[in-house]
Design a protein around this motif. Structure first.
Motif, PDB file in Angstrom:
ATOM      1  N   LEU A 152      45.232  69.288  44.398  1.00  0.00           N
ATOM      2  CA  LEU A 152      45.996  68.263  45.116  1.00  0.00           C
ATOM      3  C   LEU A 152      47.444  68.697  45.316  1.00  0.00           C
ATOM      4  O   LEU A 152      48.019  68.476  46.390  1.00  0.00           O
ATOM      5  CB  LEU A 152      45.951  66.931  44.346  1.00  0.00           C
ATOM      6  CG  LEU A 152      44.566  66.278  44.267  1.00  0.00           C
ATOM      7  CD1 LEU A 152      44.615  64.987  43.471  1.00  0.00           C
ATOM      8  CD2 LEU A 152      44.002  66.039  45.661  1.00  0.00           C
ATOM      9  N   ASP A 153      48.007  69.322  44.306  1.00  0.00           N
ATOM     10  CA  ASP A 153      49.384  69.805  44.428  1.00  0.00           C
ATOM     11  C   ASP A 153      49.495  70.837  45.550  1.00  0.00           C
ATOM     12  O   ASP A 153      50.444  70.821  46.330  1.00  0.00           O
ATOM     13  CB  ASP A 153      49.858  70.443  43.111  1.00  0.00           C
ATOM     14  CG  ASP A 153      50.082  69.390  42.030  1.00  0.00           C
ATOM     15  OD1 ASP A 153      50.103  68.185  42.377  1.00  0.00           O
ATOM     16  OD2 ASP A 153      50.211  69.766  40.847  1.00  0.00           O
ATOM     17  N   ALA A 154      48.494  71.721  45.590  1.00  0.00           N
ATOM     18  CA  ALA A 154      48.523  72.779  46.614  1.00  0.00           C
ATOM     19  C   ALA A 154      48.438  72.163  48.010  1.00  0.00           C
ATOM     20  O   ALA A 154      49.171  72.553  48.918  1.00  0.00           O
ATOM     21  CB  ALA A 154      47.365  73.753  46.402  1.00  0.00           C
ATOM     22  N   VAL A 155      47.546  71.192  48.167  1.00  0.00           N
ATOM     23  CA  VAL A 155      47.377  70.569  49.480  1.00  0.00           C
ATOM     24  C   VAL A 155      48.626  69.790  49.876  1.00  0.00           C
ATOM     25  O   VAL A 155      49.109  69.892  51.005  1.00  0.00           O
ATOM     26  CB  VAL A 155      46.128  69.644  49.496  1.00  0.00           C
ATOM     27  CG1 VAL A 155      46.050  68.859  50.800  1.00  0.00           C
ATOM     28  CG2 VAL A 155      44.857  70.465  49.315  1.00  0.00           C
ATOM     29  N   SER A 156      49.168  69.042  48.921  1.00  0.00           N
ATOM     30  CA  SER A 156      50.288  68.174  49.285  1.00  0.00           C
ATOM     31  C   SER A 156      51.623  68.924  49.356  1.00  0.00           C
ATOM     32  O   SER A 156      52.596  68.394  49.869  1.00  0.00           O
ATOM     33  CB  SER A 156      50.384  66.990  48.312  1.00  0.00           C
ATOM     34  OG  SER A 156      50.591  67.480  47.012  1.00  0.00           O
ATOM     35  N   SER A 157      51.644  70.168  48.887  1.00  0.00           N
ATOM     36  CA  SER A 157      52.890  70.938  48.992  1.00  0.00           C
ATOM     37  C   SER A 157      53.249  71.194  50.454  1.00  0.00           C
ATOM     38  O   SER A 157      54.405  71.426  50.785  1.00  0.00           O
ATOM     39  CB  SER A 157      52.758  72.279  48.267  1.00  0.00           C
ATOM     40  OG  SER A 157      52.010  73.191  49.060  1.00  0.00           O
ATOM     41  N   GLY A 158      52.237  71.159  51.323  1.00  0.00           N
ATOM     42  CA  GLY A 158      52.479  71.393  52.740  1.00  0.00           C
ATOM     43  C   GLY A 158      52.723  72.850  53.081  1.00  0.00           C
ATOM     44  O   GLY A 158      52.936  73.198  54.238  1.00  0.00           O
ATOM     45  N   ARG A 159      52.669  73.724  52.084  1.00  0.00           N
ATOM     46  CA  ARG A 159      52.947  75.141  52.336  1.00  0.00           C
ATOM     47  C   ARG A 159      51.701  75.922  52.730  1.00  0.00           C
ATOM     48  O   ARG A 159      51.791  77.083  53.107  1.00  0.00           O
ATOM     49  CB  ARG A 159      53.574  75.786  51.092  1.00  0.00           C
ATOM     50  CG  ARG A 159      54.972  75.257  50.767  1.00  0.00           C
ATOM     51  CD  ARG A 159      55.522  75.968  49.544  1.00  0.00           C
ATOM     52  NE  ARG A 159      55.645  77.394  49.788  1.00  0.00           N
ATOM     53  CZ  ARG A 159      55.586  78.330  48.837  1.00  0.00           C
ATOM     54  NH1 ARG A 159      55.394  77.976  47.582  1.00  0.00           N
ATOM     55  NH2 ARG A 159      55.711  79.596  49.136  1.00  0.00           N
ATOM     56  N   GLY A 160      50.549  75.268  52.603  1.00  0.00           N
ATOM     57  CA  GLY A 160      49.319  75.987  52.907  1.00  0.00           C
ATOM     58  C   GLY A 160      49.116  77.139  51.947  1.00  0.00           C
ATOM     59  O   GLY A 160      49.712  77.173  50.874  1.00  0.00           O
ATOM     60  N   GLY A 161      48.308  78.103  52.345  1.00  0.00           N
ATOM     61  CA  GLY A 161      48.125  79.264  51.487  1.00  0.00           C
ATOM     62  C   GLY A 161      46.855  80.023  51.795  1.00  0.00           C
ATOM     63  O   GLY A 161      46.091  79.664  52.688  1.00  0.00           O
ATOM     64  N   VAL A 162      46.700  81.089  51.015  1.00  0.00           N
ATOM     65  CA  VAL A 162      45.477  81.878  51.100  1.00  0.00           C
ATOM     66  C   VAL A 162      44.634  81.527  49.887  1.00  0.00           C
ATOM     67  O   VAL A 162      45.158  81.376  48.793  1.00  0.00           O
ATOM     68  CB  VAL A 162      45.798  83.390  51.100  1.00  0.00           C
ATOM     69  CG1 VAL A 162      44.548  84.227  50.877  1.00  0.00           C
ATOM     70  CG2 VAL A 162      46.477  83.793  52.405  1.00  0.00           C
ATOM     71  N   MET A 163      43.340  81.347  50.104  1.00  0.00           N
ATOM     72  CA  MET A 163      42.432  81.126  48.980  1.00  0.00           C
ATOM     73  C   MET A 163      41.443  82.272  48.918  1.00  0.00           C
ATOM     74  O   MET A 163      40.666  82.482  49.853  1.00  0.00           O
ATOM     75  CB  MET A 163      41.665  79.816  49.168  1.00  0.00           C
ATOM     76  CG  MET A 163      42.501  78.581  49.011  1.00  0.00           C
ATOM     77  SD  MET A 163      41.447  77.120  49.186  1.00  0.00           S
ATOM     78  CE  MET A 163      42.686  75.844  48.954  1.00  0.00           C
ATOM     79  N   PHE A 164      41.487  83.008  47.821  1.00  0.00           N
ATOM     80  CA  PHE A 164      40.498  84.063  47.621  1.00  0.00           C
ATOM     81  C   PHE A 164      39.223  83.430  47.087  1.00  0.00           C
ATOM     82  O   PHE A 164      39.262  82.629  46.152  1.00  0.00           O
ATOM     83  CB  PHE A 164      40.987  85.090  46.600  1.00  0.00           C
ATOM     84  CG  PHE A 164      42.071  86.007  47.133  1.00  0.00           C
ATOM     85  CD1 PHE A 164      42.077  86.426  48.456  1.00  0.00           C
ATOM     86  CD2 PHE A 164      43.074  86.463  46.289  1.00  0.00           C
ATOM     87  CE1 PHE A 164      43.074  87.284  48.934  1.00  0.00           C
ATOM     88  CE2 PHE A 164      44.073  87.318  46.760  1.00  0.00           C
ATOM     89  CZ  PHE A 164      44.074  87.725  48.081  1.00  0.00           C
ATOM     90  N   VAL A 165      38.127  83.807  47.683  1.00  0.00           N
ATOM     91  CA  VAL A 165      36.837  83.380  47.163  1.00  0.00           C
ATOM     92  C   VAL A 165      35.993  84.632  46.917  1.00  0.00           C
ATOM     93  O   VAL A 165      36.435  85.750  47.181  1.00  0.00           O
ATOM     94  CB  VAL A 165      36.099  82.424  48.131  1.00  0.00           C
ATOM     95  CG1 VAL A 165      36.817  81.104  48.249  1.00  0.00           C
ATOM     96  CG2 VAL A 165      35.935  83.059  49.519  1.00  0.00           C
ATOM     97  N   SER A 166      34.789  84.429  46.416  1.00  0.00           N
ATOM     98  CA  SER A 166      33.905  85.563  46.190  1.00  0.00           C
ATOM     99  C   SER A 166      32.491  85.114  46.504  1.00  0.00           C
ATOM    100  O   SER A 166      32.255  83.961  46.844  1.00  0.00           O
ATOM    101  CB  SER A 166      33.982  86.004  44.727  1.00  0.00           C
ATOM    102  OG  SER A 166      33.353  85.025  43.923  1.00  0.00           O
ATOM    103  N   HIS A 167      31.569  86.048  46.362  1.00  0.00           N
ATOM    104  CA  HIS A 167      30.171  85.685  46.548  1.00  0.00           C
ATOM    105  C   HIS A 167      29.522  85.351  45.210  1.00  0.00           C
ATOM    106  O   HIS A 167      28.342  85.586  45.006  1.00  0.00           O
ATOM    107  CB  HIS A 167      29.433  86.797  47.288  1.00  0.00           C
ATOM    108  CG  HIS A 167      29.904  86.936  48.707  1.00  0.00           C
ATOM    109  ND1 HIS A 167      31.041  87.630  49.030  1.00  0.00           N
ATOM    110  CD2 HIS A 167      29.427  86.426  49.860  1.00  0.00           C
ATOM    111  CE1 HIS A 167      31.236  87.564  50.348  1.00  0.00           C
ATOM    112  NE2 HIS A 167      30.267  86.831  50.875  1.00  0.00           N
TER     113      HIS A 167
END
Lengths: 352, 88
Positions: free
Chosen positions: A119-134
């Protein structure tokens, strides 16, 4: 070193064949006959797969043996049984993927503290990169865009395999607010600009960093994963450093009847100088592999890279493989864990 | 052809973004290729330049490798792109 482009067992070359009809059939069964008949069918398909597709079976065995040695110092006692469960777990993830794309909300619980971090990441408004994996099921992550309006995800996908499974799913399922998918064969300045725009708007760019795209075989580094050398792409890390934004890791793992979401802060490249980049990338890749190893240790059977992952396994060498149909029949594998279990025989080997 | 104000602005942006220490705006020939030959920039520099353009002028491009290559061919084509697409 094996250049990916000449390796018929590179993940992007392990192609599906006739899967569109198969996926549609499975979606139809899921929707009209329900979960149980679907699971029954899936078990048959998976069983067939295990027997018919040596490449996947060997990939599973190699992975399980290496993970068990890494975790317990010895290979698993009942490898065949474990590998069948590994295949079954993959089938399950397909069903969940179809559910997620159908707009059936998954039962999701957050790991401790992860909800607040998210929630903090979303509401920061700064966006971002999210690393995921398989490891696990990243479709569930993107389904979170249905739950929170202000969470906008853009999936960066490798074109080669993205089209089939997801195009089929997108046509076969009904989802009102799917995440945006950007399909690329290579990252061009225009891709970067689009992604920069998304982040400037507070959106999140989701990238899997555990598969080397075919066009990027030059930009990959060899790292030790579970004690053996494997190639990892530099591309996602370059992007994360160039986009100058917060970087996170996110994973969704099947847990009891639902999913457990892990979400962690990985880094922030806002102030990363040009000259520090190369060192950052090396360090970030090491940390990503450490994270990946932890995911495997936590959920051993949710590793969905069913292709020769390491440089030192027999199937990884093109000259060691058989160019006939038995090695090339099979599934799709994309940057966002979209692999299909439609058991169909390939009628010919890849030619390009 | 003379250098326009926008071209000069872009030259400075390139030098600043890519930290080209030994290069002055006068060294950049608007018609010379920016990449490989000419300034000798690589594909990562191209991404970085794209992002700088996006940030400063609000430009985005359709995702097409060929059109990227054309727009990023030299300073002149880059200036034409900014002229046509700039939001701010």
């Amino acid at each position: 070193m094996t250049p990916a482009s000449s390796n018929p067992n590179h993940w992007s070359r392990i192609r599906e064949s006739g899967s569109a009809a198969g996926v549609r059939t499975m979606v139809w069964i899921r929707r009209h006959l329900g979960r149980l008949p679907f699971q029954f069918m899936l078990t048959l398909v998976i069983g067939y797969f295990y027997v018919a597709h040596g490449l996947h079976r060997r990939a599973s065995h190699t992975y399980l043996v290496r993970l068990w040695r890494h975790l317990h110092g010895a290979p698993p006692k009942r490898l065949t049984w474990l590998s069948l469960r590994h295949f079954r777990s993959f089938g399950q993830s397909l069903m969940d993927k179809i559910d997620a794309w159908s707009g059936i909300p998954p039962r999701v619980e957050f790991a401790e503290g992860a909800r607040q971090r998210f929630l903090d990441a979303v509401s920061s408004g700064r966006g971002g990169v999210m690393f995921v994996s398989h490891v696990g099921n990243m479709e569930i992550c993107t389904a979170m865009s249905d739950m929170r309006e202000d969470f906008r995800a853009t999936l960066l996908m490798h074109t080669r395999n993205a089209q089939q499974f997801d195009a089929v799913l997108a046509r076969s399922t009904h989802r009102e607010n799917p995440p945006e998918i950007i399909e690329v064969s290579e990252i061009t300045p225009s891709t970067a600009m689009q992604l920069g725009q998304r982040i400037a708007e507070g959106g999140f760019v989701v990238i899997a960093a555990d598969r080397v795209p075919i066009s990027d075989s030059g930009r990959a580094r060899t790292l030790s994963f579970l004690g053996h050398p494997a190639r990892f792409p530099e591309g996602p890390f370059w992007l994360a450093s160039l986009l100058r934004c917060p970087v996170y890791t996110i994973g969704c793992f099947r847990h009891r009847d639902g999913y457990r979401v892990e979400f962690d802060t990985f880094d922030d490249t806002q102030r990363l100088g040009r000259r520090q980049r190369d060192a950052w990338i090396g360090d970030a890749m090491q940390r990503y592999v450490a994270w990946l190893t932890r995911q495997c240790a936590n959920t051993p059977l949710q590793w969905f890279n069913f292709f020769p992952f390491w440089l030192d396994c027999a199937d990884a060498q093109p000259e060691a493989t058989d160019h006939n149909a038995t090695t090339t029949a099979t599934t799709t594998a994309t940057t966002t864990a979209t692999t299909t279990a439609t058991a169909t025989q390939a009628d010919d080997a890849p030619r390009d | 052809m003379t250098t326009t104000a926008l071209e000069h602005e872009l030259k400075e942006m390139i030098i600043e973004t890519l930290e080209l220490e030994d290069v002055t705006p006068a060294d950049i020939d608007p018609d010379e290729p920016l990449f490989v030959e000419g300034l000798g920039l690589d594909s990562i520099d191209a991404l970085e330049l794209g992002l700088a353009l996006q940030k400063r002028y609000g430009i985005t491009l359709e995702s097409d490798a060929e059109s990227s290559r054309q727009h990023f061919a030299n300073l002149r084509s880059l200036a034409a792109l900014v002229e046509a697409r700039r939001v701010s």
